[in-house]
Design an enzyme around this catalytic site. Structure first.
Site, PDB file in Angstrom:
ATOM      1  N   HIS A 142     -15.109  16.607  21.100  1.00 39.01           N
ATOM      2  CA  HIS A 142     -17.036  16.352  22.295  1.00 39.01           C
ATOM      3  C   HIS A 142     -17.166  17.296  22.848  1.00 39.01           C
ATOM      4  O   HIS A 142     -16.482  18.115  23.716  1.00 39.01           O
ATOM      5  CB  HIS A 142     -16.035  14.510  22.746  1.00 39.01           C
TER       6      HIS A 142
ATOM      7  N   TYR B 124      -9.771  13.925  33.513  1.00 40.15           N
ATOM      8  CA  TYR B 124     -10.789  14.900  33.402  1.00 40.15           C
ATOM      9  C   TYR B 124     -11.288  15.126  34.270  1.00 40.15           C
ATOM     10  O   TYR B 124     -11.428  14.088  34.813  1.00 40.15           O
ATOM     11  CB  TYR B 124     -11.754  14.122  31.904  1.00 40.15           C
TER      12      TYR B 124
ATOM     13  N   ARG C 240      -7.937  13.284  19.667  1.00 38.37           N
ATOM     14  CA  ARG C 240      -8.402  12.971  19.646  1.00 38.37           C
ATOM     15  C   ARG C 240     -10.124  14.438  20.634  1.00 38.37           C
ATOM     16  O   ARG C 240      -9.267  14.876  20.533  1.00 38.37           O
ATOM     17  CB  ARG C 240      -8.841  12.367  21.243  1.00 38.37           C
TER      18      ARG C 240
END
Length: 187
Positions: free
Chosen positions: A66, A136, A63
């Site tokens: 970002h 997170y 993932r």
């Protein structure tokens, strides 16, 4: 120095591996995942704007990478609470001496470490086990208009994923490879 956290500097300025001190007895344990006042010593600025949990089912899944552009650039504290991951941060700050260099560290439910990622970094990870859970902490709320990403398989980043990459989302895999004129984000 905090009573609950210690931090190890990385070769990338402002990026820290944070170790949590766990208190335990015959009943179990307590590990503080976040404390704004304590983490300020390692670069946390502002308040906790969002707290997110992710689950990744399959080993090898990647993932990322970002980031959010200014004015919604964010600081992140990434913690793995189940399983193991290789957590990666890439410096994309304009004019940084470590521009486009990355740092990788294993985070797991057993090592009580987190990665404190400053503004101007792209972030991603690979699940090293099945059934990974992560928390997170974000200093800014998500803003779709400021969202950005790098292709995690871009050779220009030089990330050596330890497992074959699987389950890369169409969005993450569709980020263009970096061109010679990529300048990053304002710090």
């Amino acid at each position: 120095m905090s009573a609950r956290f210690t931090a190890r500097e990385t070769p990338l300025e402002g990026l820290f591996v944070v170790s949590r001190k766990t208190m335990s007895d015959e009943r179990g344990f307590l590990s503080r995942l976040f404390c704004e006042a304590d983490l300020a010593a390692f670069g946390w600025q502002g308040h906790l704007a969002q707290l997110n949990e992710t689950g990744t089912l399959r080993k090898g899944t990647v993932r990322g990478m970002h980031f959010q552009r200014p004015p919604h650039a964010e600081i992140k504290l990434v913690t793995c609470t189940r399983g193991r991951i290789l957590d990666v941060a890439v410096d994309i700050r304009q004019h940084s001496p470590t521009f486009l260099r990355h740092f990788a560290v294993e985070l797991s439910e057993d090592n009580a470490c987190s990665l404190l990622i400053p503004k101007g970094f792209a972030h991603g990870f690979q699940a090293l086990t099945d059934d990974v859970r992560m928390i997170y902490a974000h200093s800014e709320p998500y803003a779709a208009s400021s969202e950005g990403g790098l292709n995690p398989e871009d050779p220009a980043l030089g990330i050596d994923w330890p497992l074959p990459v699987v389950n890369l989302s169409p969005r993450d895999g569709s980020h263009a490879l970096l061109s010679q004129d990529y300048r990053g984000v304002a710090a």
